[in-house]
Design a protein around this motif. Structure first.
Motif, PDB file in Angstrom:
ATOM      1  N   GLY A 119      -0.047   0.653 -15.104  1.00 17.97           N
ATOM      2  CA  GLY A 119      -0.404   0.499 -16.661  1.00 17.97           C
ATOM      3  C   GLY A 119       0.622   0.490 -17.233  1.00 17.97           C
ATOM      4  O   GLY A 119       0.647   0.706 -18.514  1.00 17.97           O
ATOM      5  N   ASN A 159       0.998  -1.293  -0.067  1.00 17.43           N
ATOM      6  CA  ASN A 159       0.073   0.068  -0.185  1.00 17.43           C
ATOM      7  C   ASN A 159       0.825   1.240  -0.085  1.00 17.43           C
ATOM      8  O   ASN A 159       0.663   2.323  -0.605  1.00 17.43           O
ATOM      9  CB  ASN A 159      -0.807   0.090   1.155  1.00 17.43           C
ATOM     10  CG  ASN A 159      -2.041  -1.024   0.799  1.00 17.43           C
ATOM     11  OD1 ASN A 159      -2.431  -1.215   0.002  1.00 17.43           O
ATOM     12  ND2 ASN A 159      -2.930  -1.113   2.067  1.00 17.43           N
ATOM     13  N   GLY A 190      -3.730   6.043 -13.968  1.00 14.92           N
ATOM     14  CA  GLY A 190      -2.599   4.943 -13.033  1.00 14.92           C
ATOM     15  C   GLY A 190      -2.866   5.416 -11.736  1.00 14.92           C
ATOM     16  O   GLY A 190      -2.967   4.470 -10.734  1.00 14.92           O
ATOM     17  N   ASP A 229      -6.641   6.171 -20.076  1.00 16.34           N
ATOM     18  CA  ASP A 229      -5.279   5.684 -20.244  1.00 16.34           C
ATOM     19  C   ASP A 229      -4.751   6.087 -21.600  1.00 16.34           C
ATOM     20  O   ASP A 229      -5.697   6.247 -22.685  1.00 16.34           O
ATOM     21  CB  ASP A 229      -5.370   4.170 -20.223  1.00 16.34           C
ATOM     22  CG  ASP A 229      -5.186   3.657 -18.743  1.00 16.34           C
ATOM     23  OD1 ASP A 229      -4.602   4.244 -17.818  1.00 16.34           O
ATOM     24  OD2 ASP A 229      -5.708   2.377 -18.503  1.00 16.34           O
ATOM     25  N   ILE A 271       4.270  -5.147  -8.685  1.00 16.27           N
ATOM     26  CA  ILE A 271       2.973  -5.103  -8.614  1.00 16.27           C
ATOM     27  C   ILE A 271       2.367  -3.777  -9.023  1.00 16.27           C
ATOM     28  O   ILE A 271       1.511  -3.418  -9.862  1.00 16.27           O
ATOM     29  CB  ILE A 271       2.318  -5.455  -7.318  1.00 16.27           C
ATOM     30  CG1 ILE A 271       2.751  -7.115  -7.182  1.00 16.27           C
ATOM     31  CG2 ILE A 271       0.920  -5.276  -7.199  1.00 16.27           C
ATOM     32  CD1 ILE A 271       2.478  -7.482  -5.806  1.00 16.27           C
ATOM     33  N   THR A 272       2.968  -2.744  -8.414  1.00 17.63           N
ATOM     34  CA  THR A 272       2.388  -1.418  -8.488  1.00 17.63           C
ATOM     35  C   THR A 272       2.616  -0.742 -10.035  1.00 17.63           C
ATOM     36  O   THR A 272       1.736  -0.173 -10.498  1.00 17.63           O
ATOM     37  CB  THR A 272       3.363  -0.320  -7.712  1.00 17.63           C
ATOM     38  OG1 THR A 272       3.165  -0.864  -6.257  1.00 17.63           O
ATOM     39  CG2 THR A 272       2.874   1.148  -7.769  1.00 17.63           C
ATOM     40  N   LYS A 302       2.155   1.703  -3.546  1.00 26.63           N
ATOM     41  CA  LYS A 302       1.201   2.314  -4.432  1.00 26.63           C
ATOM     42  C   LYS A 302       0.935   3.959  -4.234  1.00 26.63           C
ATOM     43  O   LYS A 302       1.034   4.734  -4.993  1.00 26.63           O
ATOM     44  CB  LYS A 302      -0.163   1.266  -4.251  1.00 26.63           C
ATOM     45  CG  LYS A 302       0.165   0.242  -4.706  1.00 26.63           C
ATOM     46  CD  LYS A 302      -1.353  -0.593  -4.410  1.00 26.63           C
ATOM     47  CE  LYS A 302      -1.396  -2.016  -5.085  1.00 26.63           C
ATOM     48  NZ  LYS A 302      -2.469  -2.790  -4.930  1.00 26.63           N
ATOM     49  N   LYS A 312      -5.172   6.973   0.731  1.00 27.92           N
ATOM     50  CA  LYS A 312      -4.758   5.500   0.711  1.00 27.92           C
ATOM     51  C   LYS A 312      -5.094   5.306   2.216  1.00 27.92           C
ATOM     52  O   LYS A 312      -4.555   5.740   3.085  1.00 27.92           O
ATOM     53  CB  LYS A 312      -3.421   5.285   0.374  1.00 27.92           C
ATOM     54  CG  LYS A 312      -3.218   3.912   0.094  1.00 27.92           C
ATOM     55  CD  LYS A 312      -3.470   3.304  -1.170  1.00 27.92           C
ATOM     56  CE  LYS A 312      -3.362   1.681  -1.361  1.00 27.92           C
ATOM     57  NZ  LYS A 312      -3.991   1.189  -2.339  1.00 27.92           N
ATOM     58  N   ILE A 359       2.529  -2.524 -12.754  1.00 32.05           N
ATOM     59  CA  ILE A 359       1.298  -3.294 -13.318  1.00 32.05           C
ATOM     60  C   ILE A 359      -0.103  -2.472 -13.254  1.00 32.05           C
ATOM     61  O   ILE A 359      -0.498  -2.248 -14.414  1.00 32.05           O
ATOM     62  CB  ILE A 359       1.349  -4.671 -13.254  1.00 32.05           C
ATOM     63  CG1 ILE A 359       2.556  -5.358 -13.552  1.00 32.05           C
ATOM     64  CG2 ILE A 359       0.127  -5.330 -13.848  1.00 32.05           C
ATOM     65  CD1 ILE A 359       2.523  -7.077 -13.305  1.00 32.05           C
ATOM     66  N   GLU A 360      -0.084  -2.361 -12.082  1.00 36.26           N
ATOM     67  CA  GLU A 360      -1.517  -1.586 -11.681  1.00 36.26           C
ATOM     68  C   GLU A 360      -1.608  -0.128 -12.390  1.00 36.26           C
ATOM     69  O   GLU A 360      -2.691   0.287 -12.801  1.00 36.26           O
ATOM     70  CB  GLU A 360      -1.439  -1.508 -10.237  1.00 36.26           C
ATOM     71  CG  GLU A 360      -3.047  -1.594 -10.047  1.00 36.26           C
ATOM     72  CD  GLU A 360      -3.411  -2.098  -8.583  1.00 36.26           C
ATOM     73  OE1 GLU A 360      -2.934  -3.036  -8.137  1.00 36.26           O
ATOM     74  OE2 GLU A 360      -3.949  -1.350  -7.763  1.00 36.26           O
ATOM     75  N   ARG A 379      -5.811   4.321  -9.831  1.00 39.61           N
ATOM     76  CA  ARG A 379      -6.122   2.991  -9.750  1.00 39.61           C
ATOM     77  C   ARG A 379      -5.226   2.434  -8.416  1.00 39.61           C
ATOM     78  O   ARG A 379      -5.604   1.355  -7.980  1.00 39.61           O
ATOM     79  CB  ARG A 379      -5.597   2.113 -10.777  1.00 39.61           C
ATOM     80  CG  ARG A 379      -6.423   1.962 -11.949  1.00 39.61           C
ATOM     81  CD  ARG A 379      -5.933   0.935 -13.238  1.00 39.61           C
ATOM     82  NE  ARG A 379      -4.887   1.408 -13.937  1.00 39.61           N
ATOM     83  CZ  ARG A 379      -4.807   2.048 -15.082  1.00 39.61           C
ATOM     84  NH1 ARG A 379      -5.838   2.440 -15.436  1.00 39.61           N
ATOM     85  NH2 ARG A 379      -3.671   2.442 -15.702  1.00 39.61           N
ATOM     86  N   LEU A 380      -4.319   3.345  -8.184  1.00 37.95           N
ATOM     87  CA  LEU A 380      -3.328   3.086  -6.966  1.00 37.95           C
ATOM     88  C   LEU A 380      -4.047   3.257  -5.529  1.00 37.95           C
ATOM     89  O   LEU A 380      -3.351   2.883  -4.325  1.00 37.95           O
ATOM     90  CB  LEU A 380      -1.996   3.684  -7.111  1.00 37.95           C
ATOM     91  CG  LEU A 380      -1.142   2.755  -8.540  1.00 37.95           C
ATOM     92  CD1 LEU A 380      -0.064   3.671  -8.732  1.00 37.95           C
ATOM     93  CD2 LEU A 380      -0.770   1.405  -8.216  1.00 37.95           C
TER      94      LEU A 380
END
Ligand SMILES: Nc1ncnc2c1ncn2[C@@H]1O[C@H](COP(=O)(O)OP(=O)(O)OP(=O)(O)O)[C@@H](O)[C@H]1O
Ligand SMILES: [Mg+2]
Lengths: 137, 132
Positions: free
Chosen positions: B94, A37, A109, A95, B88-89, A40, A133, B91-92, A112-113
């Motif tokens: 994009g 997390n 992007g 995108d 992982i990040t 991200k 988050k 890929i997410e 999405r994170l």
């Protein structure tokens, strides 16, 4: 949502980005956010702060530790600039849309994170993007 | 000005990224690497990113550029040690880092590079076979 801790960081040059990312990292560690997390959140933050520097030249970020219950704590980052604003936000959120010659991945992007993604933009006035988050989930 | 050191080891160039990458630093690394490949006619580039905590779209693109440019200069690039959370990040986000070879660690990355070099020389040998 209740704010437990709050600080504003000015973003004027690229060097400010390193300081800002370190600060967000410290916040994430303070609430014991998990590694994935945290990664991200930092990556989303990195995209938004770069957009700010490129398209609006400068701005500021409000960093907060927020909570909605005893069980859910997280970090909210609010990116505020007085730049040109985003002309077509719907397009900008897809995108591959870019007004530069980039990949157009930053905004969709980043969305999405994170768990919450909120944009307010006024043409000619500026852009405010807030992301949250949660520590878990 | 910060600089990421590039080590030359025979036919290979070795880069270990130990600091937080900001855009200018990543751009400098890209051009430094291209210059070094050119100067030493290097056959392989190994980039260790095990200490890197975030790879966003910009840095991902730089890694892709390095791989592409080294290919033009006849060298292979392998990125090693990407943290699982970073992978992982990405890929997410994009950006699946297409065209970039990856390996778990420096040892495996080196093995992959050597394999690729070997393959290159067999392909050349095959070509000569076809011509005769
Ligand atoms: N803070 C901002 N102020 C004004 N315009 C913005 C801002 N942030 C984004 N934009 C606009 O939205 C578009 C899409 O942004 P996004 O980050 O998704 O892609 P990009 O920056 O063009 O490419 P990438 O992020 O992949 O390098 C940008 O091209 C730009 O026109
Ligand atoms: Mg962007």
């Amino acid at each position: 949502m209740i704010t437990l801790n709050k600080e504003t960081i000015a973003i004027k040059r690229e060097q400010d980005v390193v300081f800002f990312r370190n600060r967000v990292n410290e916040y994430a560690e303070k609430i014991k956010m998990g590694l994935l997390n945290k990664t991200k959140l930092l990556t989303a933050a990195s995209e938004l702060v770069r957009n700010m520097l490129i398209y609006a030249k400068e701005g500021k970020v409000i960093c907060e530790i927020v909570t909605i219950s005893a069980l859910q704590t997280g970090i909210r980052l609010t990116f505020i600039d007085n730049g040109p604003g985003i002309a077509d936000i719907d397009k900008a959120m897809t995108d591959g849309y870019t007004t530069g010659k980039s990949l157009g991945l930053g905004l969709p992007g980043a969305k999405r994170l994170v768990n919450i993604f909120d944009v307010k933009t006024v043409k000619g006035k500026g852009t405010t993007i807030s992301i949250t988050k949660w520590k878990n989930g | 000005m910060d600089k990421i050191p590039i080590l030359k080891m025979g036919d290979y160039l070795l880069v270990t990224i130990q600091v937080d990458l900001y855009d200018r630093l990543a751009l400098n690394l890209e051009s430094d690497l291209v210059n070094m490949i050119n100067k030493h006619s290097s056959k392989g580039v190994l980039i260790d990113i095990s200490a890197v905590n975030i790879v966003d779209s910009f840095m991902g693109r730089i890694l892709g550029n390095i791989a592409q440019m080294s290919k033009i200069l006849d060298a292979h690039t392998v990125v090693v040690g990407m943290q699982p959370a970073v992978a992982i990040t990405l890929i997410e986000l994009g950006l699946p880092l297409s065209g970039v070879h990856t390996a778990l660690n420096v040892e495996k990355g080196m093995a992959l590079l050597q394999e690729k070099l070997l393959l290159d020389s067999t392909v050349i040998a095959d070509d000569t076979d076809d011509n005769t």
